[in-house]
Structure formats: C-alpha cells, structure tokens
Design an enzyme around this catalytic site. Structure first.
Site, PDB file in Angstrom:
ATOM      1  N   ASP A  81      49.758  47.941  37.463  1.00  0.00           N
ATOM      2  CA  ASP A  81      49.591  47.130  38.666  1.00  0.00           C
ATOM      3  C   ASP A  81      50.957  46.639  39.165  1.00  0.00           C
ATOM      4  O   ASP A  81      51.823  46.268  38.367  1.00  0.00           O
ATOM      5  CB  ASP A  81      48.695  45.926  38.301  1.00  0.00           C
ATOM      6  CG  ASP A  81      48.136  45.207  39.516  1.00  0.00           C
ATOM      7  OD1 ASP A  81      48.055  45.818  40.594  1.00  0.00           O
ATOM      8  OD2 ASP A  81      47.746  44.026  39.363  1.00  0.00           O
ATOM      9  N   HIS A 205      43.244  43.774  46.871  1.00  0.00           N
ATOM     10  CA  HIS A 205      43.962  42.936  45.906  1.00  0.00           C
ATOM     11  C   HIS A 205      43.498  41.499  46.069  1.00  0.00           C
ATOM     12  O   HIS A 205      42.971  41.129  47.110  1.00  0.00           O
ATOM     13  CB  HIS A 205      45.471  43.032  46.140  1.00  0.00           C
ATOM     14  CG  HIS A 205      46.063  44.275  45.564  1.00  0.00           C
ATOM     15  ND1 HIS A 205      46.897  44.263  44.485  1.00  0.00           N
ATOM     16  CD2 HIS A 205      45.891  45.580  45.892  1.00  0.00           C
ATOM     17  CE1 HIS A 205      47.239  45.504  44.187  1.00  0.00           C
ATOM     18  NE2 HIS A 205      46.641  46.322  45.026  1.00  0.00           N
TER      19      HIS A 205
END
Ligand SMILES: [Zn+2]
Length: 277
Positions: A81, A205
């Site tokens: 990530d 996100h």
C-alpha cells in the site's frame, strides 16, 4: 495460472461486490482477515504499509504470511500500500508480493506518470499488478474536507491510466485516511464517470468511517477494492482492551492474540458483508 488481482476485481464489479483490502500488521491480523474471507467465500487483499514492510523486512514479512496465503480456501493477495520509494517497491516485487501500489501523488504530474510507469514495467515482467493514484487523498492530520477543485477531472484520470499502464486505479474522490471529523464529501459524479469510462478496476482509499449506505453506493457505482486500515488498528486495540477487562492482569500472550484475532475477524466480517450490494 491463477487469476491476478485485476481479474478478480473485474469479476467482483460484475458480481456486485468489492474486495476488502485490510492493512495487516502481524501474523494474527493476517490470519484473522483470511479466516473472515473463508467464512464468507470472498477474496481477500492483505495490504502492507511501507512501515510494516520496513519493520519486518520484505522477505520476512512475505514469508510470514506465505503459508496462510497458500493454504487459504479463497484467493488471497499480498499488496503493498502507498509506496513512494522506488527501491522498496521493487524489493517487494522481488520478494513475493502479488501487487504493488506506487503512490506518486506527491510528485508533479509528469514525474508521477514516469515513476509509476517505471514500476509498472518492472512489476509486469514478473506478472504482478500495479495500482496507481491520482490526486490527493488527505490524511488524518490534514483538513478532512477535500476541496472538489483538488480532485482530478475525468480526462486527467483517463490520461493517467493510459500513460502509466496501471492495472488498478485509485483516483482521489474525496475520501480521507484516518478518521473523519466531519461528513466526507465524496464526488459521486467522478466515481460514476471513472467506473464507466475506465476499464481498470478502481479503488476507494480511506474506507474507515464511511457509513454503510456510502459503502454500498460506492460498490453500486463500481468500486471493486475498498481499503480498510484504521478500523483494523482500532479492532486490534479493542481486542487487547477486552481481554484485559475480562482477565485483569493475567499473563497469557496466546490468549491476548486470540482476543485480537476475534476482534479483527469481526471487523473484517462486517466490511465483507457491507461491500455486497
Ligand atoms: Zn490509501
């Protein structure tokens, strides 16, 4: 050959659900989110922050979760990530990750494209998928309301995906990392356009703190990967707190791991169920 993450996400969109991507922090949290996926027969993405990768070391971390991943009854992907460092991204490509997010959003547009392109070329040689980000997804320490003017336009999104060759796309849509202090202002029109005009799966996100109807609306509009990081951290400590409340200062590390596991699994099950429409 096994399906890659992009294929699994495209199928998820067709089947009206989003694959949850949980930021695991240790073996117990990895085991908990995979177990939730198995119970619900849903693919799972184990995301690792760069901080987690640096703490364990890329090879050690990949090795630690490899058996969990390989013996899982559902597809499980190891995904990096928000990596802003080229060397670390490449190290993960070479150490057993399935997918890499390169976050070049802090760079000027041309540099973001060039750097993302570089990692796409590197990762594709090994069959990995790459997620790229455009626009700014603000963090908990910054202002939470994202000015609509700071979000990318649909044309910028299309240009970015074409120029970089990313497999998975994370446009800023108004969500934020951390906890929301006010109502998140999501640009659903942009979400709809990205979903209709860009064939690469798109990622949300900053999932923690969005309410159930917002999650469902995003999935209905085509989001197929939703990132959950903060909620896992909270569940981690809730598990520890619950254990301490019930057991006082009994010293039993394995029991505290179980309490953590149960709290994280419950959190994961909630999101898996919510991400179906
Ligand atoms: Zn993020």
């Amino acid at each position: 050959m096994e399906k890659n993450l992009q294929t699994v996400l495209i199928e998820a969109k067709k089947d009206h659900f989003a694959v949850p991507a949980f930021n695991i922090v240790d073996y117990t949290s990895a085991a908990a989110v995979i177990s939730a996926g198995e119970d619900e027969k849903t693919p799972i993405i184990m995301q690792t922050s760069t901080g987690t990768v640096k703490w364990y070391g890329a090879k050690h971390l990949a090795g630690m979760v490899a058996e969990l991943k390989n013996s899982a009854k559902v597809p499980v992907f190891l995904h990096l990530d928000h990596c802003t460092e080229m060397d670390l991204a490449k190290e993960c490509v070479d150490s057993g990750w399935d997918s890499i997010m390169f976050d070049g959003s802090k760079f000027p547009y041309e540099e973001n494209v060039a750097k993302t392109r570089e990692i796409v070329d590197y990762a594709h040689k090994k069959g990995l998928t790459v997620e790229g980000e455009l626009g700014t997804i603000v963090g908990v320490e910054e202002e939470i309301q994202v000015d609509k003017a700071k979000l990318p336009s649909i044309d910028e999104c299309i240009d970015f995906v074409e120029a970089t060759g990313v497999d998975i796309f994370a446009p800023a849509i108004g969500t934020a990392h951390g906890l929301y202090s006010g109502e998140p202002k999501i640009d659903f029109d942009l979400v709809k356009e990205v979903s209709e005009k860009i064939k690469q799966p798109f990622v949300v996100h900053g999932g923690t703190g969005l309410d159930e109807s917002t999650f469902k609306e995003l999935v209905q509009l085509g989001a197929s990967k939703i990132n959950i990081s903060t909620a896992l951290k909270y569940a981690y400590y809730e598990g520890l707190d619950d254990y301490t409340k019930e057991n006082g200062d009994k010293i039993a590390p394995v029991e505290t791991e179980k309490a953590k596991y149960n709290a994280i699994k419950k959190m994961a099950l909630y999101h898996i169920e919510t991400f179906r429409v």
